[in-house]
Enzyme design. Sequence first.
Site, short mmCIF file in Angstrom:
data_model
loop_
_atom_site.label_atom_id
_atom_site.label_comp_id
_atom_site.label_asym_id
_atom_site.label_seq_id
_atom_site.Cartn_x
_atom_site.Cartn_y
_atom_site.Cartn_z
N PHE A 113 0.80 -1.23 0.00
CA PHE A 113 0.00 0.00 0.00
C PHE A 113 0.84 1.28 0.00
O PHE A 113 0.30 2.38 -0.12
CB PHE A 113 -0.94 0.02 1.22
N LYS A 274 13.50 -12.14 6.36
CA LYS A 274 13.14 -13.11 7.41
C LYS A 274 11.69 -13.58 7.24
O LYS A 274 11.33 -14.67 7.70
CB LYS A 274 13.41 -12.55 8.81
P1 NAD Z 1 -1.45 -5.02 9.32
O1 NAD Z 1 -1.03 -6.33 8.83
O2 NAD Z 1 -2.17 -4.95 10.60
O3 NAD Z 1 -2.26 -4.45 8.03
C1 NAD Z 1 -3.41 -3.91 7.98
C2 NAD Z 1 -3.30 -2.44 7.64
O4 NAD Z 1 -3.43 -2.24 6.23
C3 NAD Z 1 -4.45 -1.70 8.29
O5 NAD Z 1 -4.00 -0.51 8.88
C4 NAD Z 1 -5.37 -1.40 7.13
O6 NAD Z 1 -6.14 -0.25 7.34
C5 NAD Z 1 -4.37 -1.19 6.02
N1 NAD Z 1 -4.96 -1.27 4.69
C6 NAD Z 1 -5.84 -2.20 4.20
N2 NAD Z 1 -6.14 -1.91 2.92
C7 NAD Z 1 -5.45 -0.80 2.59
C8 NAD Z 1 -5.33 -0.02 1.42
N3 NAD Z 1 -5.97 -0.34 0.31
N4 NAD Z 1 -4.50 1.05 1.44
C9 NAD Z 1 -3.83 1.38 2.55
N5 NAD Z 1 -3.89 0.68 3.70
C10 NAD Z 1 -4.69 -0.39 3.71
O7 NAD Z 1 -0.26 -3.96 9.35
P2 NAD Z 1 0.98 -3.89 10.34
O8 NAD Z 1 1.07 -5.11 11.18
O9 NAD Z 1 0.90 -2.58 11.03
O10 NAD Z 1 2.23 -3.96 9.35
C11 NAD Z 1 2.86 -2.84 8.79
C12 NAD Z 1 4.30 -3.19 8.46
O11 NAD Z 1 4.98 -3.48 9.69
C13 NAD Z 1 4.47 -4.45 7.60
O12 NAD Z 1 5.51 -4.25 6.68
C14 NAD Z 1 4.86 -5.53 8.59
O13 NAD Z 1 5.68 -6.54 8.02
C15 NAD Z 1 5.65 -4.71 9.60
N6 NAD Z 1 5.70 -5.29 10.96
C16 NAD Z 1 4.61 -5.86 11.54
C17 NAD Z 1 4.71 -6.35 12.83
C18 NAD Z 1 3.56 -7.00 13.55
O14 NAD Z 1 3.77 -7.75 14.52
N7 NAD Z 1 2.32 -6.73 13.13
C19 NAD Z 1 5.91 -6.23 13.53
C20 NAD Z 1 6.99 -5.62 12.91
C21 NAD Z 1 6.87 -5.15 11.63
P1 13P Z 2 4.80 -11.27 11.00
O1 13P Z 2 4.42 -10.23 9.99
O2 13P Z 2 5.15 -12.60 10.39
O3 13P Z 2 3.79 -11.39 12.11
O4 13P Z 2 6.13 -10.79 11.70
C1 13P Z 2 6.07 -9.76 12.60
C2 13P Z 2 7.44 -9.25 12.83
O5 13P Z 2 8.02 -8.68 11.93
C3 13P Z 2 8.04 -9.53 14.14
O6 13P Z 2 9.28 -8.88 14.28
#
Ligand code: NAD
Ligand code: 13P
Length: 420
Positions: A113, A274
């Site tokens: 996105f 990862k």
């Molecule tokens: P998420 O997986 O919870 O994703 C959902 C998000 O996408 C929501 O905010 C939703 O509103 C949005 N969304 C849906 N459709 C959309 C559209 N068309 N346009 C824009 N936004 C839209 O998101 P997250 O967990 O916050 O992940 C964000 C980043 O952080 C990712 O790259 C992920 O790998 C990374 N990350 C996640 C975690 C975790 O534990 N969740 C930890 C570290 C890093």
């Molecule tokens: P997942 O998106 O696989 O949940 O990983 C979260 C993450 O990046 C933990 O550091």
Amino acid sequence: EKKHKVTVVGSGNWGSTIAKIVAENTKEHPDLFEQEVQMWVYEEEVTIPKDSPNYDSSMGDKPQKLTEIINKYHENVKYLPGIRLPDNVRANPSAQDAVKDASILIFNLPHQFIGNVCKQINGHILPFARGISCIKGVNVSDEGISLFSEWIGDGLGIYCGALSGANLAGEIAQEKWSETTIAYDPPPMDHSRAASPRSTSPVRDGGAPDLTITPADVQHKDAKGKASKTKLTPMPSDYPPLDHETFAKLFHRPYFHVSMVSDVAGVSLSGALKNVVALAAGFVEGRGWGDNAKAAIMRVGLMEMVQFGKEFFGETVKTATFTEESAGVADLITSCSGGRNFRCAKLSIERGVSVEEVERTELNGQKVQGTTTAKEVNNFLKARGLEKEYPLFTAVIGELSWSCPPQTDSQSVANINQST
Ligand code: NAD
Ligand code: 13P
């Protein structure tokens, strides 16, 4: 003296957690930051779940705008249920409005996105803003591969660093202890003020450039060692210096320990790659092959992550980022234990359906990033005839390309050890 205004672009599981962290810190450091933290929310209509701590029968069962729910009840009931967000987090459905006047932009949304959002905000941000990308993915196009930090920076004409670590959002939102790694290595101009030494925050990998160089139009080397296209606008001198110390103050919490480094490529790549290894670990777990096999997947995965970094970002990437930082080996371990990529891959085997199907039915709108990253990395390697040099990454594609019934003879993943 001005203060930094902070905007989080994204509000999913991790985006909302990071908004909580920085909003706690903007309150604690009123000398550096404006208190209110804007959080851009992709607007949708949501029904407050009946088991939410905020639920009361007067709310009714009607769907309401997610931004209104967050601003009224201080909870992202869809993506981070059960966690109270600080009152100074302000949900905003307009990306352009949310980034207005922000000098610090934190990009935190699923990588598919980010292109669209950057288009919306381009031309609406402060020219001297600085970014931090929390996105775990890589950007692959016909021109090659780039990091989202670079891509965002070049696209918006700003400098963007990266934050990544062993950071399962749900645990951090509950304030369980964890570490993270922030890579920030801007051109020297941001360090040029005498009052802005980085001295008090430890920089584990040698740190940012020489503090004494000051030309405003100095060219910056990107993560591949090429000169960046972007000519940066210096931060005006009435803002507090935006250096490692300030970033540590913005992100560090008693339950969230920050390590500052300069290896943006290593931090970004380990966060992206990862996820591919976590899928492999999930496939192995789903088949019941045991912990020894899963450890082997993690070992080979780490080797391929380092190999990929050295081969394509060799000018700047540091092996130690993968092997010594939270962004590297620690994130690999936590992701292969409890991450969404791991869990969805495991369930896909157990149920005999695709990972995408599990994502759709089990994650309530959250996204796994490993499936697209695996495909993008594979296309990139295939175009260069290098698939065989990366047997684990390539095996994951084999697993993703068929779904049910579950494979029983362990062909593709088992072959990894023979070829390494
Ligand atoms: P998420 O997986 O919870 O994703 C959902 C998000 O996408 C929501 O905010 C939703 O509103 C949005 N969304 C849906 N459709 C959309 C559209 N068309 N346009 C824009 N936004 C839209 O998101 P997250 O967990 O916050 O992940 C964000 C980043 O952080 C990712 O790259 C992920 O790998 C990374 N990350 C996640 C975690 C975790 O534990 N969740 C930890 C570290 C890093
Ligand atoms: P997942 O998106 O696989 O949940 O990983 C979260 C993450 O990046 C933990 O550091």
